[in-house]
Design an enzyme around this catalytic site. Structure first.
Site, PDB file in Angstrom:
ATOM      1  N   GLU A  46      44.956  20.974  30.378  1.00 32.79           N
ATOM      2  CA  GLU A  46      46.102  20.200  30.625  1.00 32.79           C
ATOM      3  C   GLU A  46      46.710  19.857  29.387  1.00 32.79           C
ATOM      4  OE1 GLU A  46      47.714  16.067  32.952  1.00 32.79           O
ATOM      5  OE2 GLU A  46      45.489  16.393  32.671  1.00 32.79           O
ATOM      6  N   LYS A 137      53.761  19.067  37.483  1.00 33.01           N
ATOM      7  CA  LYS A 137      52.945  17.954  38.011  1.00 33.01           C
ATOM      8  C   LYS A 137      53.740  17.135  38.785  1.00 33.01           C
ATOM      9  CE  LYS A 137      49.253  15.019  36.783  1.00 33.01           C
ATOM     10  NZ  LYS A 137      48.414  14.263  35.317  1.00 33.01           N
ATOM     11  N   CYS A 171      44.879  17.900  37.183  1.00 31.12           N
ATOM     12  CA  CYS A 171      44.408  16.468  37.112  1.00 31.12           C
ATOM     13  C   CYS A 171      44.405  15.982  38.453  1.00 31.12           C
ATOM     14  CB  CYS A 171      44.873  15.785  36.009  1.00 31.12           C
ATOM     15  SG  CYS A 171      43.839  14.699  35.067  1.00 31.12           S
TER      16      CYS A 171
END
Length: 315
Positions: A46, A137, A171
């Site tokens: 990430e 994201k 995540c």
């Protein structure tokens, strides 16, 4: 290697925080090592480009912002990349030189509207050097929302490859049941999960998702220490008293029945490499397919908005 097999690599490392040149240099280094070990795809953590600023407050207690925090955020802004742009062209050259599919977490700088908003993104490259797509994201977690904007449904990207369909959630997006379902419905075979979560509970998440989605899950985390933080940061005091190891890692590869192909790596940087038998995906769905024979569309349905949401629309 048969048509139904693919060798994949997972990078567990960290660049110098806010140092784009450091990240690009490490991408070249680890990609070459992955290629030397016979991999066809390499996955990076990430926000590998730009870095995950674990422990920093950016001078932003509730209700105020400091000049020092704004100064550090400006450094972060300069370490981001535009997609597409000159930096993606440089990464594309690495992909072409190594013949790899590259999946890289990056801080992305918006180039369409104000040019100021940052996003936590995954960017995909083909072995011919082409930019294949990106994913932003959807919901930054906790204090991450101070740094990154929210993505929309237009980047729920899945890439067709000769060895299967690959795509990713970042995540804690993987804790969003509806986001996972949307990816399953796209026929995902390999789900990449770049992360900053090094807790034991993250491993339970990886194994559950692999078993639920009947897909391979490839998770990449940073092994990060205070040495990656430039001491000249205006807000360096935020982590001055922290432990030397800020993220212990935990990168892993899990098979479509929830068993480890490669168990988690902790407490050091490294490269995980594994041969995946893609026919396992088909065999695993014999008794469970979340969006196929085990679904009940007469009871449950998911509506996904994949259109781009723009703040300004010119008529």
């Amino acid at each position: 290697m048969g048509k139904g097999q693919v060798r994949v690599a997972v990078v567990q490392a960290a660049p110098v925080l806010f140092d784009k040149a450091s990240a690009l240099e490490l991408i070249g280094k680890w990609a070459r090592q992955a290629a030397e070990e016979g991999a066809r795809m390499a996955v990076f953590p990430e926000v590998f480009i730009g870095g995950y600023p674990r422990g920093l407050y950016f001078g932003a207690p509730v209700g105020s912002r400091s000049a020092a925090g704004r100064q550090d955020w400006e450094k972060y802004w300069h370490s981001a990349i535009e997609i597409p742009g000159g930096d993606t062209e440089a990464i594309g050259r690495i992909a072409k030189q190594t013949g790899l599919y590259l999946v890289i977490g990056t801080v992305e700088r918006d180039s369409e509207f104000s040019g100021s908003t940052l996003y936590n993104s995954i960017v995909y490259f083909g072995p011919d050097g082409s930019l294949l797509g990106k994913h932003r994201k959807l919901v930054p977690t906790g204090a991450e929302r101070l740094l990154w904007g929210q993505g929309d449904g237009s980047t729920l990207t899945v890439i067709d490859t000769p060895f299967g369909r690959i795509g990713g959630l970042i995540c804690w997006e993987n804790y969003m049941p509806l986001a996972r379902t949307a990816m399953y419905a796209k026929g995902i075979d390999i789900l990449v999960t770049p992360t900053a979560d090094a807790r034991d509970t993250w491993q339970a998440t990886l194994r559950h998702i692999a078993c639920e989605g009947r897909c391979f899950v490839v998770s990449s985390n940073q092994y990060a220490t205070k040495a990656a933080y430039p001491s000249e940061l205006a807000c360096y005091a935020d982590i001055a008293e922290a432990d030397e190891v800020l993220s212990r890692g935990g990168s892993a590869i899990v098979g479509p029945l929830g068993d480890y192909v490669v168990p988690p790596l902790y407490d050091r940087e490294g490269l995980l490499v594994a041969e995946l038998d893609m026919s396992e995906v088909t065999r695993s769905r014999f008794d469970f397919d979340a969006v196929g024979h085990y679904s009940r569309p007469d009871v449950f349905q998911l509506l996904v908005h994949e259109g781009k949401r723009a703040p300004v629309v010119a008529d």
